[in-house]
Design an enzyme around this catalytic site. Sequence first.
Site, PDB file in Angstrom:
ATOM      1  N   VAL A   1     -59.834 -55.394   8.483  1.00 43.90           N
ATOM      2  CA  VAL A   1     -59.894 -53.960   8.164  1.00 43.90           C
ATOM      3  C   VAL A   1     -60.871 -53.261   9.097  1.00 43.90           C
ATOM      4  O   VAL A   1     -62.064 -53.569   9.116  1.00 43.90           O
ATOM      5  CB  VAL A   1     -60.334 -53.732   6.700  1.00 43.90           C
ATOM      6  CG1 VAL A   1     -60.250 -52.251   6.365  1.00 43.90           C
ATOM      7  CG2 VAL A   1     -59.471 -54.534   5.742  1.00 43.90           C
TER       8      VAL A   1
ATOM      9  N   LYS B   1     -54.360 -52.239   5.544  1.00 45.73           N
ATOM     10  CA  LYS B   1     -55.836 -52.254   5.486  1.00 45.73           C
ATOM     11  C   LYS B   1     -56.328 -51.517   4.242  1.00 45.73           C
ATOM     12  O   LYS B   1     -57.210 -52.002   3.525  1.00 45.73           O
ATOM     13  CB  LYS B   1     -56.393 -51.587   6.752  1.00 45.73           C
ATOM     14  CG  LYS B   1     -56.091 -52.374   8.029  1.00 45.73           C
ATOM     15  CD  LYS B   1     -56.362 -51.542   9.266  1.00 45.73           C
ATOM     16  CE  LYS B   1     -56.010 -52.306  10.531  1.00 45.73           C
ATOM     17  NZ  LYS B   1     -55.995 -51.478  11.742  1.00 45.73           N
TER      18      LYS B   1
ATOM     19  N   GLU C   1     -63.151 -59.924   7.060  1.00 46.49           N
ATOM     20  CA  GLU C   1     -63.771 -58.685   7.549  1.00 46.49           C
ATOM     21  C   GLU C   1     -62.995 -58.067   8.705  1.00 46.49           C
ATOM     22  O   GLU C   1     -62.826 -56.840   8.792  1.00 46.49           O
ATOM     23  CB  GLU C   1     -65.210 -58.980   8.015  1.00 46.49           C
ATOM     24  CG  GLU C   1     -65.972 -57.763   8.452  1.00 46.49           C
ATOM     25  CD  GLU C   1     -66.224 -56.808   7.285  1.00 46.49           C
ATOM     26  OE1 GLU C   1     -67.022 -57.122   6.408  1.00 46.49           O
ATOM     27  OE2 GLU C   1     -65.591 -55.732   7.268  1.00 46.49           O
TER      28      GLU C   1
ATOM     29  N   ASP D   1     -49.560 -50.741   9.257  1.00 50.55           N
ATOM     30  CA  ASP D   1     -50.807 -51.479   9.548  1.00 50.55           C
ATOM     31  C   ASP D   1     -51.984 -50.839   8.811  1.00 50.55           C
ATOM     32  O   ASP D   1     -52.778 -51.528   8.155  1.00 50.55           O
ATOM     33  CB  ASP D   1     -51.028 -51.468  11.073  1.00 50.55           C
ATOM     34  CG  ASP D   1     -52.392 -51.989  11.466  1.00 50.55           C
ATOM     35  OD1 ASP D   1     -52.547 -53.214  11.516  1.00 50.55           O
ATOM     36  OD2 ASP D   1     -53.299 -51.168  11.704  1.00 50.55           O
TER      37      ASP D   1
HETATM   38  N1  HSE Z   1     -52.962 -51.979  15.756  1.00 53.15           N
HETATM   39  C1  HSE Z   1     -54.242 -51.879  15.146  1.00 53.15           C
HETATM   40  C2  HSE Z   1     -54.841 -50.513  15.437  1.00 53.15           C
HETATM   41  C3  HSE Z   1     -55.137 -53.005  15.651  1.00 53.15           C
HETATM   42  O1  HSE Z   1     -54.322 -49.803  16.301  1.00 53.15           O
HETATM   43  O2  HSE Z   1     -55.808 -50.122  14.807  1.00 53.15           O
HETATM   44  C4  HSE Z   1     -56.361 -53.194  14.826  1.00 53.15           C
HETATM   45  O3  HSE Z   1     -56.059 -53.594  13.537  1.00 53.15           O
END
Ligand code: HSE
Length: 433
Positions: free
Chosen positions: A139, A212, A136, A208
């Site tokens: 994401v 997700k 969990e 990133d």
């Molecule tokens: N680097 C990510 C962000 C951290 O800025 O959302 C959380 O996954």
Amino acid sequence: MTTPSNPAPLRLGIAGLGTVGAGVIKIIERTNELLAARAGRPLEIVAVSARSRDKDRGVDLSPYGWEDDPVALAKRDDIDIFVELMGGSDGPAKAATEAALARGIHVVTANKAMLAHHGQALAETAEKTGASLRFEAAVAGGIPVVKALTEGLAGNRITRVMGVMNGTCNYILTRMESAGLPYDQVFDEANKLGYLEADPTLDVGGIDAGHKLSLLAAIGFGTQVAFDQMQLEGIERISIDDINQAADMGYRIKLLGVAQRTENGIEQRMMPCLVPATSPLGQLENATNMVVIEGDSVGQIVLRGAGAGEGPTASAVLGDIIDIARGIRLPAFGQPIARLEKAVAAQSAAPAPYYLRTALEDKPGALAKVATVLGEAGVSINRMRQYGHDSDAAPVLIVTHPCSRSAIDAALAALPATGVVAVDPVALRIEEV
Ligand code: HSE
Ligand code: NAP
């Protein structure tokens, strides 16, 4: 002795004691009775692992065992759940997760990079050994979106998942607008605030957020994780001019992820887009995340909350741990592995207007040449502006009528041959969300 009124504790091994790991320990220490009541049994941290044993983490580690090697922690006989909070798509995180799952030990992780690249193989191992693989926290931080898709919306055929899933990019874009600052300056600010990942390209390159979205797409559409099929574009080339032009037209720029079913397969894209400033996505400020899910029966639902940070992310980790304590066992991606189809990459044919920003050599016929290239690619101009300038390059902004991405790409590919383009064009889709 274990009895119904004195149940055996659920034993945890926690690898990674940074922002999230320390946050998990703090919650367990602060609210253990409440957690035990909800879990039906006490939670017990048996041992922990990190690189440095001496670092002050704001928590007392003396009651817990210590392992220098996270793989050794994952192999201990006295843990029920291995909690992986180290990060990194490969290396010790993957080795330790594999070791735990191979022995049938449940794994709770916040590691979207590892799951985007190896989620399928890890879920296969989990299924073989009967272990749970829960993520969990991977994401949208504290937003329980994995649970929403896997459980609450299990009765739907999911048609689209979209949202803003990287808090750092949203912070940079909203701060550029509110403070009128250029990208580089706000990037440095975000760095000082500790927002950026150790490798900042993961954030600003859209990777990133793409990780997700690929996990949500797999759950939503019943496909194998297909991060390699994601169309990715970061926010590095967004200038304060883009932000201001967008605002002038009633839009905001967001790093927006969209995953949807099309007639030909699954479209997955994570790229900066213009969204109406008055829409819920347009109004999202700072590091907040928002995920919008559309299902055939439920219609549209919107989840909003903190996408990162110690408390919110640790909250999501605890949610997974308590589910396991309650005996809830779910396939990692919502369906048995054998049922997950291979994703077929597709691009939606749905046309959209585009925002194009470039600069042209200031000489007769330059604009006409660009207009011709756009016209030949089937791109019709809706609005066009050339701005005052001191240099030889004239800044130009074009808003197109709705057209396909392939038409825009064809025009972008043909523009250099005009010999009048002084700045590589930025092309942003205008998304009427
Ligand atoms: N680097 C990510 C962000 C951290 O800025 O959302 C959380 O996954
Ligand atoms: P972090 O603050 O950098 O902490 C990482 C921890 O892992 C540190 O304690 C580090 O040890 C330990 N570690 C790293 N390599 C190790 C190794 N080889 N062996 C043993 N321990 C090792 O990271 P974080 O922000 O807590 O993030 C952890 C995970 O959560 C990542 O997957 C991240 O993507 C994910 N996540 C984070 C957030 C967030 O808001 N921070 C949100 C969502 C998801 P030392 O402390 O000794 O160096």
